[in-house]
Each structure stands twice: as structure tokens, then as C-alpha cells.
Design a protein around this motif. Structure first.
Motif, PDB file in Angstrom:
ATOM      1  N   GLU A 250       0.819  -1.222   0.000  1.00  0.00           N
ATOM      2  CA  GLU A 250       0.000   0.000   0.000  1.00  0.00           C
ATOM      3  C   GLU A 250       0.847   1.263   0.000  1.00  0.00           C
ATOM      4  OE1 GLU A 250       0.720  -1.139   4.302  1.00  0.00           O
ATOM      5  OE2 GLU A 250       0.227  -2.170   2.419  1.00  0.00           O
ATOM      6  N   PHE A 251       2.161   1.116   0.154  1.00  0.00           N
ATOM      7  CA  PHE A 251       3.073   2.265   0.136  1.00  0.00           C
ATOM      8  C   PHE A 251       2.854   3.125  -1.097  1.00  0.00           C
ATOM      9  CE2 PHE A 251       7.080   4.065  -1.406  1.00  0.00           C
ATOM     10  CZ  PHE A 251       7.486   4.816  -0.316  1.00  0.00           C
ATOM     11  N   PHE A 252       2.636   2.509  -2.249  1.00  0.00           N
ATOM     12  CA  PHE A 252       2.527   3.256  -3.505  1.00  0.00           C
ATOM     13  C   PHE A 252       1.165   3.910  -3.677  1.00  0.00           C
ATOM     14  CE2 PHE A 252       5.951   0.235  -4.171  1.00  0.00           C
ATOM     15  CZ  PHE A 252       6.943   1.073  -4.667  1.00  0.00           C
ATOM     16  N   ASP A 253       0.218   3.573  -2.812  1.00  0.00           N
ATOM     17  CA  ASP A 253      -1.075   4.256  -2.845  1.00  0.00           C
ATOM     18  C   ASP A 253      -1.041   5.579  -2.092  1.00  0.00           C
ATOM     19  OD1 ASP A 253      -2.193   2.170  -4.299  1.00  0.00           O
ATOM     20  OD2 ASP A 253      -2.693   1.042  -2.478  1.00  0.00           O
ATOM     21  N   GLY A 254      -0.047   5.750  -1.234  1.00  0.00           N
ATOM     22  CA  GLY A 254       0.056   6.986  -0.462  1.00  0.00           C
ATOM     23  C   GLY A 254       1.026   6.847   0.686  1.00  0.00           C
ATOM     24  N   PRO A 255       2.305   7.172   0.488  1.00  0.00           N
ATOM     25  CA  PRO A 255       3.276   7.099   1.580  1.00  0.00           C
ATOM     26  C   PRO A 255       2.888   8.025   2.725  1.00  0.00           C
ATOM     27  CG  PRO A 255       4.360   7.456  -0.546  1.00  0.00           C
ATOM     28  CD  PRO A 255       2.903   7.651  -0.770  1.00  0.00           C
ATOM     29  N   ARG A 256       3.223   7.611   3.935  1.00  0.00           N
ATOM     30  CA  ARG A 256       2.852   8.405   5.107  1.00  0.00           C
ATOM     31  C   ARG A 256       3.837   9.530   5.385  1.00  0.00           C
ATOM     32  NH1 ARG A 256       2.356   3.081   6.653  1.00  0.00           N
ATOM     33  NH2 ARG A 256       4.282   3.169   7.861  1.00  0.00           N
ATOM     34  N   HIS A 257       5.109   9.283   5.126  1.00  0.00           N
ATOM     35  CA  HIS A 257       6.131  10.267   5.487  1.00  0.00           C
ATOM     36  C   HIS A 257       6.358  11.251   4.345  1.00  0.00           C
ATOM     37  CE1 HIS A 257       9.974  11.930   6.889  1.00  0.00           C
ATOM     38  NE2 HIS A 257       9.649  11.473   8.080  1.00  0.00           N
ATOM     39  N   ALA A 258       6.603  12.514   4.682  1.00  0.00           N
ATOM     40  CA  ALA A 258       6.800  13.556   3.671  1.00  0.00           C
ATOM     41  C   ALA A 258       8.004  13.247   2.781  1.00  0.00           C
ATOM     42  CB  ALA A 258       6.981  14.912   4.353  1.00  0.00           C
ATOM     43  N   TYR A 259       9.090  12.704   3.366  1.00  0.00           N
ATOM     44  CA  TYR A 259      10.285  12.392   2.570  1.00  0.00           C
ATOM     45  C   TYR A 259       9.987  11.317   1.529  1.00  0.00           C
ATOM     46  CZ  TYR A 259      14.955  10.634   1.447  1.00  0.00           C
ATOM     47  OH  TYR A 259      16.071  10.223   0.790  1.00  0.00           O
ATOM     48  N   SER A 260       9.194  10.314   1.911  1.00  0.00           N
ATOM     49  CA  SER A 260       8.806   9.270   0.963  1.00  0.00           C
ATOM     50  C   SER A 260       8.005   9.863  -0.189  1.00  0.00           C
ATOM     51  CB  SER A 260       7.974   8.186   1.667  1.00  0.00           C
ATOM     52  OG  SER A 260       8.667   7.653   2.772  1.00  0.00           O
ATOM     53  N   ARG A 261       7.119  10.796   0.132  1.00  0.00           N
ATOM     54  CA  ARG A 261       6.324  11.440  -0.917  1.00  0.00           C
ATOM     55  C   ARG A 261       7.216  12.260  -1.843  1.00  0.00           C
ATOM     56  NH1 ARG A 261       2.786  12.034   3.585  1.00  0.00           N
ATOM     57  NH2 ARG A 261       3.437  14.198   3.942  1.00  0.00           N
ATOM     58  N   GLU A 262       8.244  12.904  -1.277  1.00  0.00           N
ATOM     59  CA  GLU A 262       9.171  13.680  -2.099  1.00  0.00           C
ATOM     60  C   GLU A 262       9.915  12.776  -3.085  1.00  0.00           C
ATOM     61  OE1 GLU A 262      11.821  15.789   0.424  1.00  0.00           O
ATOM     62  OE2 GLU A 262      10.236  16.946   1.417  1.00  0.00           O
ATOM     63  N   LEU A 263      10.369  11.616  -2.605  1.00  0.00           N
ATOM     64  CA  LEU A 263      11.089  10.690  -3.484  1.00  0.00           C
ATOM     65  C   LEU A 263      10.196  10.210  -4.620  1.00  0.00           C
ATOM     66  CD1 LEU A 263      13.182   8.456  -1.046  1.00  0.00           C
ATOM     67  CD2 LEU A 263      13.963  10.361  -2.455  1.00  0.00           C
ATOM     68  N   LEU A 264       8.964   9.841  -4.289  1.00  0.00           N
ATOM     69  CA  LEU A 264       8.048   9.374  -5.333  1.00  0.00           C
ATOM     70  C   LEU A 264       7.737  10.484  -6.332  1.00  0.00           C
ATOM     71  CD1 LEU A 264       5.414   7.063  -3.587  1.00  0.00           C
ATOM     72  CD2 LEU A 264       6.992   6.459  -5.423  1.00  0.00           C
ATOM     73  N   ALA A 265       7.600  11.707  -5.829  1.00  0.00           N
ATOM     74  CA  ALA A 265       7.293  12.836  -6.723  1.00  0.00           C
ATOM     75  C   ALA A 265       8.456  13.139  -7.653  1.00  0.00           C
ATOM     76  CB  ALA A 265       6.941  14.071  -5.899  1.00  0.00           C
ATOM     77  N   ALA A 266       9.691  12.808  -7.218  1.00  0.00           N
ATOM     78  CA  ALA A 266      10.878  13.090  -8.039  1.00  0.00           C
ATOM     79  C   ALA A 266      11.078  12.061  -9.144  1.00  0.00           C
ATOM     80  CB  ALA A 266      12.122  13.138  -7.159  1.00  0.00           C
ATOM     81  N   MET A 267      10.321  10.962  -9.106  1.00  0.00           N
ATOM     82  CA  MET A 267      10.461   9.949 -10.156  1.00  0.00           C
ATOM     83  C   MET A 267      10.068  10.523 -11.512  1.00  0.00           C
ATOM     84  SD  MET A 267       8.911   6.394  -8.680  1.00  0.00           S
ATOM     85  CE  MET A 267       9.048   5.685 -10.317  1.00  0.00           C
ATOM     86  N   PRO A 268      10.867  10.296 -12.548  1.00  0.00           N
ATOM     87  CA  PRO A 268      10.444  10.733 -13.881  1.00  0.00           C
ATOM     88  C   PRO A 268       9.210   9.952 -14.319  1.00  0.00           C
ATOM     89  CG  PRO A 268      12.411   9.366 -14.014  1.00  0.00           C
ATOM     90  CD  PRO A 268      12.179   9.627 -12.566  1.00  0.00           C
ATOM     91  N   ARG A 269       8.313  10.610 -15.046  1.00  0.00           N
ATOM     92  CA  ARG A 269       7.045  10.005 -15.446  1.00  0.00           C
ATOM     93  C   ARG A 269       7.020   9.793 -16.950  1.00  0.00           C
ATOM     94  NH1 ARG A 269       2.499  10.953 -12.007  1.00  0.00           N
ATOM     95  NH2 ARG A 269       1.256  11.094 -13.905  1.00  0.00           N
ATOM     96  N   LEU A 270       6.503   8.654 -17.348  1.00  0.00           N
ATOM     97  CA  LEU A 270       6.444   8.341 -18.768  1.00  0.00           C
ATOM     98  C   LEU A 270       5.476   9.255 -19.511  1.00  0.00           C
ATOM     99  CD1 LEU A 270       7.849   6.209 -20.585  1.00  0.00           C
ATOM    100  CD2 LEU A 270       5.707   4.947 -20.542  1.00  0.00           C
ATOM    101  N   ASP A 271       4.528   9.844 -18.789  1.00  0.00           N
ATOM    102  CA  ASP A 271       3.574  10.745 -19.443  1.00  0.00           C
ATOM    103  C   ASP A 271       3.960  12.216 -19.265  1.00  0.00           C
ATOM    104  OD1 ASP A 271       3.065  10.965 -16.757  1.00  0.00           O
ATOM    105  OD2 ASP A 271       0.885  10.903 -16.941  1.00  0.00           O
ATOM    106  N   ALA A 272       5.205  12.482 -18.811  1.00  0.00           N
ATOM    107  CA  ALA A 272       5.632  13.868 -18.603  1.00  0.00           C
ATOM    108  C   ALA A 272       5.614  14.671 -19.898  1.00  0.00           C
ATOM    109  CB  ALA A 272       7.039  13.892 -17.995  1.00  0.00           C
TER     110      ALA A 272
END
Length: 559
Positions: A250-272
Motif C-alpha cells: 500500500e506504500f505506492f497508494d500513499g506514503p505516510r512520510h513527507a520524505y517518501s512522498r518527495e522521493l516518489l514525486a521526483a520519479m520521472p514520469r512516462l507521461d511527462a
């Protein structure tokens, strides 16, 4: 760690790490690297430890195996392996743990394998030590291991040396060595970093299959969330030596920690590519030639045999490639390892000889130039190599490194003017002026890549050839480097030939994509079309090999 309970399944514990604390000596001080880390791995479980470079992931694994370098020290904590206190064992007893109970696959297979020993000899050492095999039984088991990890013709590969194998094959050989002792836990430290998407998919499938067949547990250390989503049962996020979050799928549905969310947000997206405008000019005058035009370009390598080393055949590394690159445009060149991407980039710069074809810069032929004309072409076209550390002289300070190009291309420039130019370059790539007096090893991976970009910009080129400049960087540093490249392009009107195997990075940066396979370009078009509506079967094959996090974006753009 966050307050939520550890979602470990109710299965017997294999490894329990409690309050692990590790420090490294820097001068007279001890600097914490791992600060009170605790986690558990159940038998047969796949556990992922993720975080940025320097977060303490690999140090944690080396501590468990008691393999820290001389300047490292375990300050406290306990490691229990099947209820045996690993830290209480004498050093002699650790021989049965390392490679026996616990196997490890290091990040860089080429530097981890012994270059002067055959693959068979290196696997045989572990089989002899941990399984007591010798002679025909040892050779038979070594061949079984190579077959198990999917290497074709095991008998031949046993006699080969590491440099004779491709990157993916070396990684498989490393996994075979780690499996030789029949471990209960396999530690895989960045096992797919810098591998292309298809080889990465093969390695991940191999790890899944081996877990199922052998029942071993997997401890995956990585910064790649796509890999984590494909393989891990549980995820632990590490930052500055501390675990900040532990979670299940369930981590990928919504990480609890702000740092985890930052890392996921920094991932390059194929639809960018859907979120930005293309830089390709739509109203270019037909009388103005493209910045770079490549026509029927070829690079062949001779195959020589016999005592006299006569040429008996040729490897067509680049076989009739043609394309155009406009001013201010980014063209991504993608494909699997061995398809000819890097060979093409080097040959365009005359770093390796070509076998034919034309290269035009601003409408003027530059291929095969010599002397002063060649120097002018090199000033207009510069390259950023994949590995920033090995591409800089470790004995030279940064200021001298950045001045090299100026000394060669601007011999009349005064020393004071060169110094000012170096300082301006450092500021342009986001580094302090004081960095000019430091050595390459004193910088992080992302900072070293910035230095390589600064060196390439020193002679004011119009075209940068970027050869896998972000492949080994974690997601946040990768995002910083990509942002820097975009900023420099806006400021200086640079054109990029961006060589990579990371299709999500391509979507973030490129205006057009050329897909290369077996030395030829098999598909060329706008990024949106190639990544989201590919026409060629090989392009679809590359997209299908992406981790499922990225694959979802390909199938459902904008999701």
C-alpha cells in the motif's frame, strides 16, 4: 520511523536488526552513517530498503556482514540471524555466514568480479568453501548455477573472463556466485542500476523465480521505486541513517512520510511529455540547415582471427544511421545495451573512426576533419560521459579540469580570464566558486555530474552529446540534473543528443526520440508519439519491459 505497525507477515523470522548504529572516521571525528536502525526480514520474504545515495542503505548491509572498511565502526546494536547473534560470533565463524547463510550481489559487477580469474574459477571458490565440492562435481554444479540464472551455453561462459561478458551477463554471473553457497538470504545492492530496461526486467524476473524455487529471502537495496514495486513485499525508506517509514504494497497508494512522498514525486514520469511543449521549431526556414545532419553514418569493428590477425568479418555497430537535430532541440537516442548508441555518439565527435557516411554541422561537412578544422568542430560539439568519476583525472583539482578545454581551444586566453570563466561555469551549474580547489572524490555523484557538464560547457558548444548522464543517480539527484540541463538549454539555446535507456527520463526531457536496434534507427518521431503510441514492434518491446509503475503511464497516459 512512523507510528504505524510493521506490516511483516506472520512467518518465521530470518533476520532481525535492532538499533544498529554505525559511524565513519573523518579526521579526528566519528560521523554517524546509520543511527538506530531496526527492521526484520521473514523467511522467503522480499524486503526493499530504499533511499538516496548516502542514506546508509549499503552501509547497513555491510554492517550485517561485518564487512565495513577500516575507517568504519559498529557502535552498537544487534543482528540476529536465525536467533544467532552475528555480532557475537568470532571472525572465523563469519566464513560460514558470508556467502553461506547470506549471499550478496554488489552494485557494480565489473569491479566486484576478479578480472584475472575465469567465471568458473570464481564460482568454484564459493562451491569449494561452502559446499565442499571439487573436481567434476564442482564443475557440474557451476554449470547448473549458470543455467539457473539464464546464461546460455554455461560450459563456454565458465571459461570466459568478466570483460568478455555483457553487463547483464556479468550481473547474472554475480548472482550465480552468490547462490553457490545456497544462502537463506540474498542481499542485492542496486542489482539493476545502469542496466537497460529489458536486461533489468530479466534480472528482476530471475530474482522472483529464484525466490520461488529456493525459498530464500531477498533484501533489495535500491533507489529505484519501479524496481521496488515489481519485486518487494515490504518497503523501508531510509534517510540520513534513519528509517522514516516501513510499509507494505500500500506504500505506492500513499506514503505516510513527507520524505517518501518527495522521493516518489521526483520519479520521472512516462507521461511527462504530455505536460510540456515541444522545443522543435515549427516555422524553421527551409534555407537554414539543421544544426546537425547525419547521413548514412556507419561504424564497423573488424573481427580478426589467426596468428596473423587477419580480418575475417565485421561487426556493424552503427549501420546506415541518418537523422537531423535542430537548434535548441533535444533528440533522445534510446535502445538496449549494445545497440550502438554510445558508439554513434563517440564517432560523431571523431573519438572513434567511422566507416562511412556524412556528418554536417550547420551545413558544413565535419566528419573526418583533421588539424585546426577538427578543433573547431570539437569546440562546437562536446560530450558528457556516463561515469563522471572515471571521466575526470582524480589527481587534478576541479579548476584545472575545467581549464583543460579552454587551454586547448582558447590558447590565447589569459590566466585571469580562464579563472573567471571557471568560476562562472561553477556558478552556472549550481556549485560554489570554492569548488575549484577541490578534487573529484570530494564531491557526490550528482555534483560530479554537474562538474562534467561545466567542463563540456567551457568552450561554449552548440551541441552537447549526453551519454547516460543520469543512469546511476538516485531519483532526487536525477531530477536536479535534468532541471539543470533544461535551464542551461533555455539560457544558452543548446541542442542535446541525449543517449539513454531510461524511457521515463526521455519523456521528461526530449522533444523527439530515435529508437536504435542492432546499429539501425527503427523508429524516429515526436516523444509523445514514440512513447505513448509506438509503431515499431521493438519500441513496444522496450515499453513492455518497463517496471509496472511506468508501464501504467504508457497504457493510461495522464493517470
Amino acid at each position: 520511523m512512523t507510528g504505524a505497525p510493521d506490516p511483516r507477515p506472520e512467518t518465521p523470522l530470518l533476520l532481525k536488526v535492532e538499533d544498529l548504529r554505525v559511524a565513519f572516521r573523518q579526521g579526528a571525528d566519528w560521523v554517524p552513517a546509520v543511527d538506530g536502525v531496526s527492521f526484520e526480514i521473514a523467511k522467503g520474504e522480499s524486503f526493499a530498503l530504499v533511499g538516496e545515495s548516502g542514506s546508509g542503505k549499503s552501509v547497513s548491509a555491510l554492517s550485517v556482514l561485518r564487512l565495513l572498511p577500516q575507517n568504519g565502526r559498529i557502535l552498537g546494536g544487534r543482528v540476529m540471524l536465525n536467533e544467532v547473534d552475528v555480532f557475537a560470533l568470532p571472525e572465523l565463524a563469519m566464513g560460514s555466514i558470508r556467502g553461506g547463510k547470506i549471499g550478496i550481489v554488489f552494485q557494480d559487477a565489473m569491479t566486484s568480479l576478479n578480472p584475472v580469474l575465469t567465471i568458473g574459477r570464481q564460482i568454484g571458490e564459493s562451491l569449494a568453501l561452502h559446499r565442499g565440492l571439487k573436481g567434476a562435481a564442482l564443475r557440474r554444479r557451476a554449470m547448473e548455477l549458470l543455467d539457473q540464472v539464464g546464461l546460455p551455453n554455461p560450459a563456454r561462459h565458465l571459461e570466459e573472463y568478466p570483460h568478455q561478458l555483457s553487463g547483464g551477463m556479468r550481473q547474472r554471473a554475480m548472482i550465480a556466485m552468490a547462490l553457490a553457497g545456497e544462502p537463506e538470504l540474498l542481499i542485492a545492492d542496486e542489482p539493476t542500476t545502469a542496466l537497460d530496461v529489458t536486461v533489468q526486467a530479466q534480472i528482476l524476473e530471475l530474482l522472483r523465480r529464484l525466490r520461488k524455487e529456493t525459498g530464500m529471502a531477498l533484501w533489495l537495496i535500491t533507489h529505484d521505486f519501479g524496481t521496488v514495486a515489481d519485486v518487494a513485499d515490504r518497503v523501508a525508506v531510509m534517510r540520513l541513517g534513519v528509517l522514516v517509514e516501513t510499509s507494505g504494497p500500500e506504500f505506492f497508494d500513499g506514503p505516510r512520510h513527507a520524505y517518501s512522498r518527495e522521493l516518489l514525486a521526483a520519479m520521472p514520469r512516462l507521461d511527462a511529455c504530455l505536460q510540456r511543449e515541444s522545443r522543435v521549431p515549427g516555422d524553421a526556414s527551409p534555407d537554414v540547415p539543421p544544426l546537425l545532419e547525419v547521413r548514412d553514418f556507419r561504424v564497423y569493428y573488424p573481427i580478426k582471427r589467426g596468428i596473423l590477425q587477419r580480418t575475417v568479418d565485421q561487426v556493424r555497430a552503427v549501420d546506415g544511421v541518418s537523422f537531423q537535430l535542430e537548434r535548441g532541440e533535444t533528440l533522445a537516442l534510446v535502445g538496449e545495451s549494445g545497440c550502438g548508441k554510445t558508439t554513434l555518439g563517440k564517432a560523431l565527435l571523431n573519438l572513434i573512426p567511422s566507416a562511412g557516411g556524412e556528418v554536417l554541422l550547420d551545413g558544413a561537412e565535419i566528419s573526418g576533419l583533421r588539424g585546426g578544422a577538427r578543433h573547431q568542430g570539437q569546440a562546437a560539439m562536446q560530450i558528457v560521459f556516463q561515469d563522471p568519476y572515471s571521466s575526470m583525472n582524480p589527481r587534478m583539482v576541479v579548476g584545472t579540469i575545467l581549464e583543460e578545454g579552454l587551454r586547448a581551444q582558447r590558447p590565447g586566453m589569459a590566466a585571469d580570464e580562464r579563472r573567471k570563466r571557471v568560476e562562472a561555469l561553477l556558478l552556472a551549474v549550481g556549485l560554489p566558486v570554492a569548488a575549484r580547489g577541490r578534487y573529484p572524490h570530494e564531491f557526490s555523484g550528482g555534483q560530479r555530474q554537474r562538474l562534467c557538464i561545466a567542463r563540456a560547457l567551457a568552450v561554449e558548444p552548440r551541441l552537447l552529446i549526453c551519454d547516460e548522464p543520469t543512469s546511476a543517480l538516485d531519483v532526487s539527484v536525477q531530477a536536479q540534473v535534468l532541471g539543470l540541463l533544461r535551464e542551461l538549454q533555455d539560457r544558452h539555446g543548446l541542442s542535446y543528443l541525449f543517449i539513454t535507456h531510461d524511457l521515463a527520463v526521455v519523456s521528461e526531457l526530449a522533444d523527439r526520440v530515435a529508437v536504435m536496434h542492432s546499429g539501425r534507427i527503427v523508429e524516429l518521431g515526436p516523444t509523445r508519439q514514440v512513447l505513448l503510441r509506438p509503431e515499431n514492434a521493438y519500441t513496444r518491446h522496450l515499453l513492455a519491459a518497463l517496471p509496472k509503475l511506468h508501464r501504467a503511464k504508457a497504457l493510461h497516459p495522464g493517470a
